[in-house]
Write an enzyme that holds these catalytic residues in place. Structure first.
Site, PDB file in Angstrom:
ATOM      1  N   TYR A   9      -1.007 -30.288 -65.063  1.00 23.15           N
ATOM      2  CA  TYR A   9       0.257 -30.510 -64.352  1.00 23.15           C
ATOM      3  C   TYR A   9       0.063 -30.266 -62.848  1.00 23.15           C
ATOM      4  O   TYR A   9       0.490 -31.080 -62.016  1.00 23.15           O
ATOM      5  CB  TYR A   9       1.370 -29.596 -64.915  1.00 23.15           C
ATOM      6  CG  TYR A   9       2.644 -29.768 -64.123  1.00 23.15           C
ATOM      7  CD1 TYR A   9       3.427 -30.919 -64.276  1.00 23.15           C
ATOM      8  CD2 TYR A   9       3.024 -28.833 -63.162  1.00 23.15           C
ATOM      9  CE1 TYR A   9       4.566 -31.119 -63.504  1.00 23.15           C
ATOM     10  CE2 TYR A   9       4.161 -29.032 -62.385  1.00 23.15           C
ATOM     11  CZ  TYR A   9       4.922 -30.170 -62.566  1.00 23.15           C
ATOM     12  OH  TYR A   9       6.040 -30.383 -61.784  1.00 23.15           O
ATOM     13  N   PHE A  29      -4.480 -27.642 -40.038  1.00 22.81           N
ATOM     14  CA  PHE A  29      -3.514 -28.192 -40.996  1.00 22.81           C
ATOM     15  C   PHE A  29      -3.846 -27.753 -42.436  1.00 22.81           C
ATOM     16  O   PHE A  29      -2.948 -27.459 -43.228  1.00 22.81           O
ATOM     17  CB  PHE A  29      -3.517 -29.723 -40.854  1.00 22.81           C
ATOM     18  CG  PHE A  29      -2.779 -30.453 -41.938  1.00 22.81           C
ATOM     19  CD1 PHE A  29      -1.404 -30.330 -42.057  1.00 22.81           C
ATOM     20  CD2 PHE A  29      -3.446 -31.290 -42.823  1.00 22.81           C
ATOM     21  CE1 PHE A  29      -0.712 -31.008 -43.060  1.00 22.81           C
ATOM     22  CE2 PHE A  29      -2.765 -31.974 -43.827  1.00 22.81           C
ATOM     23  CZ  PHE A  29      -1.397 -31.827 -43.941  1.00 22.81           C
ATOM     24  N   ARG A  82      12.852 -27.201 -65.280  1.00 21.45           N
ATOM     25  CA  ARG A  82      11.731 -26.939 -66.178  1.00 21.45           C
ATOM     26  C   ARG A  82      10.887 -25.793 -65.651  1.00 21.45           C
ATOM     27  O   ARG A  82      10.862 -25.533 -64.462  1.00 21.45           O
ATOM     28  CB  ARG A  82      10.885 -28.199 -66.335  1.00 21.45           C
ATOM     29  CG  ARG A  82      11.432 -29.065 -67.464  1.00 21.45           C
ATOM     30  CD  ARG A  82      10.926 -30.445 -67.436  1.00 21.45           C
ATOM     31  NE  ARG A  82      10.663 -30.921 -66.097  1.00 21.45           N
ATOM     32  CZ  ARG A  82       9.473 -31.328 -65.686  1.00 21.45           C
ATOM     33  NH1 ARG A  82       8.450 -31.308 -66.507  1.00 21.45           N
ATOM     34  NH2 ARG A  82       9.314 -31.783 -64.466  1.00 21.45           N
ATOM     35  N   ARG A 127       5.535 -17.499 -57.323  1.00 19.70           N
ATOM     36  CA  ARG A 127       6.567 -16.960 -56.424  1.00 19.70           C
ATOM     37  C   ARG A 127       7.975 -17.418 -56.818  1.00 19.70           C
ATOM     38  O   ARG A 127       8.944 -16.674 -56.693  1.00 19.70           O
ATOM     39  CB  ARG A 127       6.235 -17.400 -54.998  1.00 19.70           C
ATOM     40  CG  ARG A 127       7.084 -16.790 -53.933  1.00 19.70           C
ATOM     41  CD  ARG A 127       7.074 -17.660 -52.698  1.00 19.70           C
ATOM     42  NE  ARG A 127       7.455 -19.027 -53.025  1.00 19.70           N
ATOM     43  CZ  ARG A 127       7.411 -20.038 -52.164  1.00 19.70           C
ATOM     44  NH1 ARG A 127       6.957 -19.838 -50.954  1.00 19.70           N
ATOM     45  NH2 ARG A 127       7.796 -21.251 -52.510  1.00 19.70           N
TER      46      ARG A 127
HETATM   47  C1  D3A Z   1      -3.244 -29.777 -51.228  1.00 16.98           C
HETATM   48  O1  D3A Z   1      -2.559 -30.219 -50.219  1.00 16.98           O
HETATM   49  C2  D3A Z   1      -2.775 -29.873 -48.914  1.00 16.98           C
HETATM   50  C3  D3A Z   1      -4.044 -30.022 -48.290  1.00 16.98           C
HETATM   51  O2  D3A Z   1      -5.071 -30.498 -49.080  1.00 16.98           O
HETATM   52  C4  D3A Z   1      -6.307 -30.813 -48.520  1.00 16.98           C
HETATM   53  C5  D3A Z   1      -4.178 -29.728 -46.934  1.00 16.98           C
HETATM   54  C6  D3A Z   1      -3.073 -29.281 -46.199  1.00 16.98           C
HETATM   55  C7  D3A Z   1      -1.811 -29.116 -46.809  1.00 16.98           C
HETATM   56  C8  D3A Z   1      -1.668 -29.408 -48.140  1.00 16.98           C
HETATM   57  C9  D3A Z   1      -0.343 -29.221 -48.854  1.00 16.98           C
HETATM   58  C10 D3A Z   1       0.528 -30.440 -48.969  1.00 16.98           C
HETATM   59  O3  D3A Z   1       0.353 -28.123 -48.288  1.00 16.98           O
HETATM   60  C11 D3A Z   1       1.674 -27.835 -48.758  1.00 16.98           C
HETATM   61  C12 D3A Z   1       1.803 -28.020 -50.234  1.00 16.98           C
HETATM   62  C13 D3A Z   1       1.982 -27.113 -51.230  1.00 16.98           C
HETATM   63  C14 D3A Z   1       2.062 -27.816 -52.409  1.00 16.98           C
HETATM   64  C15 D3A Z   1       1.900 -29.173 -52.105  1.00 16.98           C
HETATM   65  N1  D3A Z   1       1.755 -29.275 -50.762  1.00 16.98           N
HETATM   66  C16 D3A Z   1       1.548 -30.428 -49.975  1.00 16.98           C
HETATM   67  C17 D3A Z   1       2.358 -31.567 -50.126  1.00 16.98           C
HETATM   68  C18 D3A Z   1       2.192 -32.672 -49.288  1.00 16.98           C
HETATM   69  C19 D3A Z   1       1.225 -32.626 -48.276  1.00 16.98           C
HETATM   70  C20 D3A Z   1       0.408 -31.499 -48.113  1.00 16.98           C
HETATM   71 CL1  D3A Z   1       1.050 -33.980 -47.247  1.00 16.98          CL
HETATM   72  C21 D3A Z   1       2.050 -26.466 -48.259  1.00 16.98           C
HETATM   73  C22 D3A Z   1       3.460 -26.422 -47.738  1.00 16.98           C
HETATM   74  O4  D3A Z   1       4.361 -26.996 -48.291  1.00 16.98           O
HETATM   75  N2  D3A Z   1       3.722 -25.716 -46.599  1.00 16.98           N
HETATM   76  C23 D3A Z   1       2.642 -25.093 -45.827  1.00 16.98           C
HETATM   77  C24 D3A Z   1       2.951 -23.761 -45.333  1.00 16.98           C
HETATM   78  C25 D3A Z   1       4.223 -23.782 -44.531  1.00 16.98           C
HETATM   79  C26 D3A Z   1       5.369 -24.324 -45.407  1.00 16.98           C
HETATM   80  C27 D3A Z   1       5.083 -25.622 -46.056  1.00 16.98           C
HETATM   81  C28 D3A Z   1       4.433 -22.439 -43.946  1.00 16.98           C
HETATM   82  C29 D3A Z   1       5.804 -21.877 -44.027  1.00 16.98           C
HETATM   83  O5  D3A Z   1       6.088 -21.078 -44.923  1.00 16.98           O
HETATM   84  O6  D3A Z   1       6.623 -22.255 -43.197  1.00 16.98           O
END
Ligand code: D3A
Length: 421
Positions: A175, A292, A232, A219
């Site tokens: 998942y 990033f 879910r 979390r």
């Molecule tokens: C795995 O995805 C990545 C990545 O892979 C190489 C590199 C950079 C960032 C991400 C990823 C991401 O980061 C966010 C995330 C968590 C779960 C899925 N994602 C995601 C979705 C879509 C993209 C990239 Cl394009 C992390 C996230 O949502 N953040 C980062 C920390 C921030 C809030 C949002 C800090 C804060 O708390 O304000």
């Protein structure tokens, strides 16, 4: 997704952690600057405004990427949020939802397509999705192909899990692969298409996503279990059934001991991906791409350290304080900063391990592997630590007080000037 939003920390929080003040101020100023930089074309203006609404600080980290890559990541992020909105909306019947998820990768090419669902900002994103499609059609072909491919695989994976519970730890990994591991694969393709990075392996890219997603699932236990209508749950039965009969029993006070043991088991499971994440990040070359990728990973290990052995996960929201997030954003520039942060948060976590916890040996061994990698990097000297001292640093407190006095003085003088006194 992890979120950090809102105004500068309260005065109380700043007095408690005076050295948060400067990074918070810097972040606030960067956010103001970014707000002024929104493009003028209506579809791009919509996309960047939406990105800032969904996560202000994450938008900042995306905005420091080079123009072409930044546009591709912004669209990728919004497409995934839209897909997520369809998946999460429990009011959509399965027979309507599944075909939308399966065909989403085609809808992004069609500015006439839209499907109204979700609430608040997400409803706006869905209602005005034509702006996202219009912007998508302006991206380079290799960016479009990467986004299309991941959207197709993620939509199919989400559809598969609509009627399937997360039973085993293999289901849990599967998942998390669909909803975040694939994001890692897609981003690696976008980085490669931008010309500055080698193409990372699918395995390491997947681990980047699994580490973030598992942290969020841990979390968000209480938020998800209390959601009305019921959302879910993604904690795997194979783990929680060792401690309670029903997943929701973890939130009741009489089960606190078992609940914390289960939580620690979940954290130990997530720690498995930290090593791969370090390997992935150490291969990046471009400083903006590095930042990033690294900021969310450091936030994740920081959040795991905060959640470990912490019954508050079952009582309310456990989040890194905004000042600490601002510090991470400010200080993360090179791989030695990442080793330093992983080292500090792993030490913090290690100090919380109780030798009577059923998984203590496993947890400690996973932490020792991470600590050894950080030590072996040979870059741990000469760095500011994230570990909070018990007494606030009063030198910094003096600087804060000075700033506040100067601010009042400045406001007073400019008010007098505008009144020509
Ligand atoms: C795995 O995805 C990545 C990545 O892979 C190489 C590199 C950079 C960032 C991400 C990823 C991401 O980061 C966010 C995330 C968590 C779960 C899925 N994602 C995601 C979705 C879509 C993209 C990239 Cl394009 C992390 C996230 O949502 N953040 C980062 C920390 C921030 C809030 C949002 C800090 C804060 O708390 O304000």
């Amino acid at each position: 997704m992890i979120s950090f939003d809102g105004e500068m920390g309260s005065l109380g929080a700043i007095v408690k952690h005076p050295d948060d003040f400067y990074p918070l101020l810097k972040l606030k100023m960067a956010a103001r600057h970014a707000e002024k930089q929104i493009p003028s074309e209506p579809h791009w203006a919509f996309c960047y405004t939406m990105l800032q609404k969904v996560s202000r600080s994450f938008a900042l980290v995306i905005q420091q990427l080079g123009t072409d890559l930044r546009n591709a990541v912004c669209i990728f992020y919004l497409v995934l949020r839209a897909l997520d909105t369809v998946e999460d909306d429990t009011s959509i019947p399965t027979e309507v939802k599944v075909p939308i998820l399966m065909a989403f990768h085609r809808h992004i090419y069609d500015p006439d397509w839209h499907f109204s669902c979700g609430t608040k900002d997400y409803k706006v994103l869905m209602d005005e999705f034509h702006h996202v499609s219009t912007a998508f059609l302006e991206l380079g072909r290799s960016y479009q192909e990467a986004i299309e491919d991941i959207t197709m695989r993620m939509g199919a994976g989400m559809a598969k899990f609509i009627c399937k519970e997360v039973e085993t730890t293999d289901d849990y990994d599967e998942y998390c692969h669909y909803v975040a591991g694939l994001v890692g694969l897609g981003l690696s393709k976008l980085f490669h298409a931008s010309g500055t990075e080698d193409l990372a392996s699918d395995y390491l890219s997947n681990s980047m996503g699994l580490f973030l997603q598992k942290t969020n699932i841990i979390r968000d236990y209480l938020e998800d279990i209390n959601e009305i209508p019921k959302s879910r749950m993604f904690w795997p039965r194979q783990i929680w059934s060792k401690y309670v009969n029903k997943l929701e029993d973890l939130k009741y006070e009489e089960n606190s001991i078992k609940a914390v043991q289960c939580l620690n088991d979940m954290v130990t499971n997530a720690l498995l991906h930290a090593e791969d994440a370090l390997t992935y990040m150490s291969a990046l070359r471009d400083p903006a791409i590095f930042k990033f990728c690294a900021i969310p990973q450091i936030m994740a290990i920081g959040t795991l350290a905060l959640c470990y052995n912490n019954v508050e996960v079952f009582r309310g929201v456990v989040k890194m304080r905004r000042g600490l997030t601002a510090k991470v954003i400010d200080r993360t520039k090179t791989m030695s900063d990442v080793y330093g942060a992983f080292f500090d948060f792993s030490c913090m976590l290690k100090s919380k391990v109780d030798k009577n916890d059923p998984n203590a040996t496993k947890t400690l061994s996973r932490l020792d592997t991470i600590l050894k990698t950080c030590r072996d990097s040979g870059t741990l000297n000469k760095r500011k630590s994230y570990i909070v001292k018990s007494e606030p640093n009063y030198n910094s407190a003096m600087v804060v007080v000075l700033f506040i006095i100067l601010g009042i003085l400045f406001a007073y003088l400019s008010a007098n000037r505008s009144m020509n006194i």
